[in-house]
Enzyme design. Structure first.
Site, PDB file in Angstrom:
ATOM      1  N   GLU A  83       9.698  16.096  15.820  1.00  0.00           N
ATOM      2  CA  GLU A  83      10.235  15.639  14.465  1.00  0.00           C
ATOM      3  C   GLU A  83       9.643  17.050  13.604  1.00  0.00           C
ATOM      4  O   GLU A  83       8.445  17.222  13.443  1.00  0.00           O
ATOM      5  CB  GLU A  83       9.714  14.232  13.850  1.00  0.00           C
TER       6      GLU A  83
ATOM      7  N   LYS B  22       0.878  -1.236  -0.214  1.00  0.00           N
ATOM      8  CA  LYS B  22      -0.022   0.005   0.004  1.00  0.00           C
ATOM      9  C   LYS B  22       0.811   1.313  -0.079  1.00  0.00           C
ATOM     10  O   LYS B  22       1.537   1.573   0.949  1.00  0.00           O
ATOM     11  CB  LYS B  22      -1.006  -0.050   1.194  1.00  0.00           C
ATOM     12  N   PRO B  23       0.988   1.804  -1.157  1.00  0.00           N
ATOM     13  CA  PRO B  23       1.790   3.062  -1.176  1.00  0.00           C
ATOM     14  C   PRO B  23       1.134   4.164  -0.460  1.00  0.00           C
ATOM     15  O   PRO B  23      -0.313   4.181  -0.659  1.00  0.00           O
ATOM     16  CB  PRO B  23       2.235   3.320  -2.717  1.00  0.00           C
TER      17      PRO B  23
ATOM     18  N   CYS C 257      13.181  11.045   7.309  1.00  0.00           N
ATOM     19  CA  CYS C 257      13.118  10.907   8.721  1.00  0.00           C
ATOM     20  C   CYS C 257      14.537  10.759   9.476  1.00  0.00           C
ATOM     21  O   CYS C 257      14.653  10.529  10.714  1.00  0.00           O
ATOM     22  CB  CYS C 257      12.544   9.234   9.036  1.00  0.00           C
TER      23      CYS C 257
ATOM     24  N   GLY D 127       6.984   5.065   8.602  1.00  0.00           N
ATOM     25  CA  GLY D 127       6.062   6.382   8.494  1.00  0.00           C
ATOM     26  C   GLY D 127       6.201   6.936  10.140  1.00  0.00           C
ATOM     27  O   GLY D 127       7.152   6.821  10.780  1.00  0.00           O
ATOM     28  N   SER D 128       5.165   7.548  10.643  1.00  0.00           N
ATOM     29  CA  SER D 128       5.320   8.196  11.815  1.00  0.00           C
ATOM     30  C   SER D 128       5.350   7.311  12.903  1.00  0.00           C
ATOM     31  O   SER D 128       4.649   6.204  12.674  1.00  0.00           O
ATOM     32  CB  SER D 128       4.169   9.388  11.910  1.00  0.00           C
TER      33      SER D 128
ATOM     34  N   GLU E   8       9.870   1.238  10.562  1.00  0.00           N
ATOM     35  CA  GLU E   8      10.867   2.421  10.544  1.00  0.00           C
ATOM     36  C   GLU E   8      10.180   3.649  10.717  1.00  0.00           C
ATOM     37  O   GLU E   8       9.535   4.302   9.845  1.00  0.00           O
ATOM     38  CB  GLU E   8      11.468   2.411   9.098  1.00  0.00           C
ATOM     39  N   LEU E   9      10.507   4.358  12.054  1.00  0.00           N
ATOM     40  CA  LEU E   9       9.312   5.408  12.379  1.00  0.00           C
ATOM     41  C   LEU E   9      10.186   6.931  12.377  1.00  0.00           C
ATOM     42  O   LEU E   9      11.091   6.852  11.690  1.00  0.00           O
ATOM     43  CB  LEU E   9       8.693   4.990  13.894  1.00  0.00           C
TER      44      LEU E   9
END
Length: 495
Positions: A397, A190-191, A300, A244-245, A266-267
């Site tokens: 962030e 899912k992009p 990120c 993502g977040s 990977e946040l």
């Protein structure tokens, strides 16, 4: 919509083998219905580029079922067969790298030179994991009994649900799809809603490379929450990988835990960039510019907090301010552009809010701090000084073209301040002292540390964070293990 599709997009899609207005499911191009379409726009000028299907829960559920059927066949292929196929996929990406870069810039906005670098970086993961497919070694374990033999083997985990972001719409897919396919898994991707075209271009090249139907699928949707829940909870999905977040990552982890799925996350990050008094000043300035303003600060691992030792603070600040002022902002296809647009209006609004709050808290605006007239999604490269560690801009962030400048006194102080965050993805330090380089990098609570280097991502090295920045690693020999299970075999009756 197809009548108004820009000719350059239509030509790009034709050369890449994409079907306009369709997504790629179970080896076929599934067209959008007139009432369920997701529009894709150029963030530089708002031009509508294309549309893709807005899939519902039923369509995604069916895709997962077909992906499981494909997995049951794909897992039986040999490592060499999978390696050869990935190398064909890699070759096709390299042959079409210019078209892929053009498409990426159109839908994401980053400068064309950055898009070209991303295509090469993503392609490298396909080549690397083609090689690693043949190196998923088990082991022979010494037995305590003469009548038994002990060994382990690695086996593919199953259907992989991959959820990727808009900031690196090709390379983030490559980091997940390449090792999963190499391991023998099938992938349902899912992009991000803003950037589905790069994913579909990869699917078209996968089809040309001979990837079997159902092994690589792309589900496009304007309802990421509902579709994400299906991907994270469906019983046929055995692995979820997400970039993502941190907030969304926590939700995904909770959903996946209901059926005990393997998860890679990977946040977010809040990277410190530490410059000691003995550093090469020019090298440090250029490194800080590269790590902060690449992709308009929407990475990120980009620098959020620049800590400069007292003795060289003024000299660094002066050089850095001059470089920020010199950065050329423009459309990704414009000659010489160094900073492109942000992804959408919401991202610009968040950046404006962060800067406004920092100034209210006492920060000083050195450069920038305003929207630009060249388009709704452009924001000036910005530098804030006199920032305090307690300010929100130092703790959150930023994810925009805003740098913050701090002073520090000694090594122990800056380590403590750099670690004072929930995040732990990437950190950077500049020094000529080898002992300090080792001491500080070992003391920093981060998954990755760049020492006198700002560009740290590499397919042969493990990418990932600690603390609230995630779980698992992408790239390197460790990357393929994320998509496999270890099986222990105990063989008796030898005597």
């Amino acid at each position: 919509m197809q009548q108004t599709m820009p000719d350059n997009i239509r030509d790009l899609m034709t050369r890449l083998g994409m079907a306009p207005g369709a997504t790629y499911l179970n080896g076929d191009w599934a067209a959008a219905t007139p009432t369920r379409q997701l529009q894709v726009c150029n963030p530089a000028d708002g031009t509508r580029l294309a549309h893709v299907p807005d899939l519902d829960v039923a369509a995604v559920t069916e895709t997962l079922e077909r992906a499981h059927e494909a997995f049951c066949r794909w897992r039986l292929t040999t490592a060499r067969e999978r390696a050869d196929l990935l190398l064909r996929w890699y070759d096709l990406i390299m042959q079409h790298q210019d078209d892929l870069a053009m498409l990426l810039t159109l839908e994401q906005g980053k400068p064309l030179n950055e898009s070209r670098a991303e295509i090469l970086s993503g392609a490298a993961f396909f080549r690397w994991f083609a090689e690693e497919a043949r190196r998923t070694y088990g082991e022979s374990i010494p037995s305590s009994s003469a009548s038994t033999r002990l060994m382990t083997i690695y086996q593919p985990i199953g259907v992989v649900a991959a959820i990727t972001p808009w900031n690196f719409p090709m390379s983030m897919i490559a980091r997940k799809a390449a090792p999963a396919v190499a391991a023998g898994c099938s992938v349902v991707l899912k992009p991000a809603e803003d950037t589905p075209l790069s994913a579909l271009a990869l699917a078209a090249l996968a089809e040309r490379a001979g990837v079997p139907a159902g092994v690589f699928n792309v589900v496009t949707t304007g309802n990421p929450k509902a579709i994400g829940e299906v991907l994270c909870t469906h019983p046929l999905v055995r692995k979820v990988t997400f970039t993502g977040s941190t907030a969304v990552g926590k939700t995904i982890s909770g959903l996946a835990s209901q059926s005990i799925k393997k998860v890679s996350l990977e946040l977010g990050g809040n990277a410190p960039f530490i410059v000691f008094a003995d550093a090469d000043l020019e090298l440090a300035v250029e490194g800080a510019i590269a790590t902060k303003y690449r992709n308009a600060g929407q990475t990120c691992i980009c620098t959020n907090r620049i800590y400069v030792q007292d003795e060289i603070h003024e000299a660094f600040a002066q050089r850095y301010r001059q470089r920020v002022e010199q950065l050329k902002v423009g459309g990704g296809h414009d000659e010489g552009t160094e900073v492109g647009p942000m992804i959408n209006g919401a991202a610009v609004g968040k950046t404006e809010s962060i800067v406004r709050q920092a100034l209210a808290d006492g920060a000083v605006l050195e450069v920038g701090g305003q929207r630009l007239e060249c388009g709704d999604n452009f924001y000036q490269p910005t530098l804030l000084s006199h920032v305090d560690d307690r300010m929100a801009v130092a703790r959150e962030e930023i994810f925009g073209p805003v740098a913050t400048l701090f002073r520090f006194g000694d090594e122990d102080e800056v380590i403590r301040r750099a670690n004072d965050t929930e995040y732990g993805l990437a950190a950077y330090l500049y020094t000529r002292d080898l002992g300090r380089a080792f001491r500080v990098s070992e003391a920093l609570e981060y998954g990755m540390v760049g020492i006198n280097e700002g560009m740290i991502s590499n397919e042969s090295a493990p990418f990932g964070g600690v603390k609230a920045s995630g779980l698992g690693r992408e790239g390197s020999r460790h990357g393929i293990a994320e998509y496999m299970e270890i099986k222990y075999l105990c063989i008796g009756g030898i005597q």
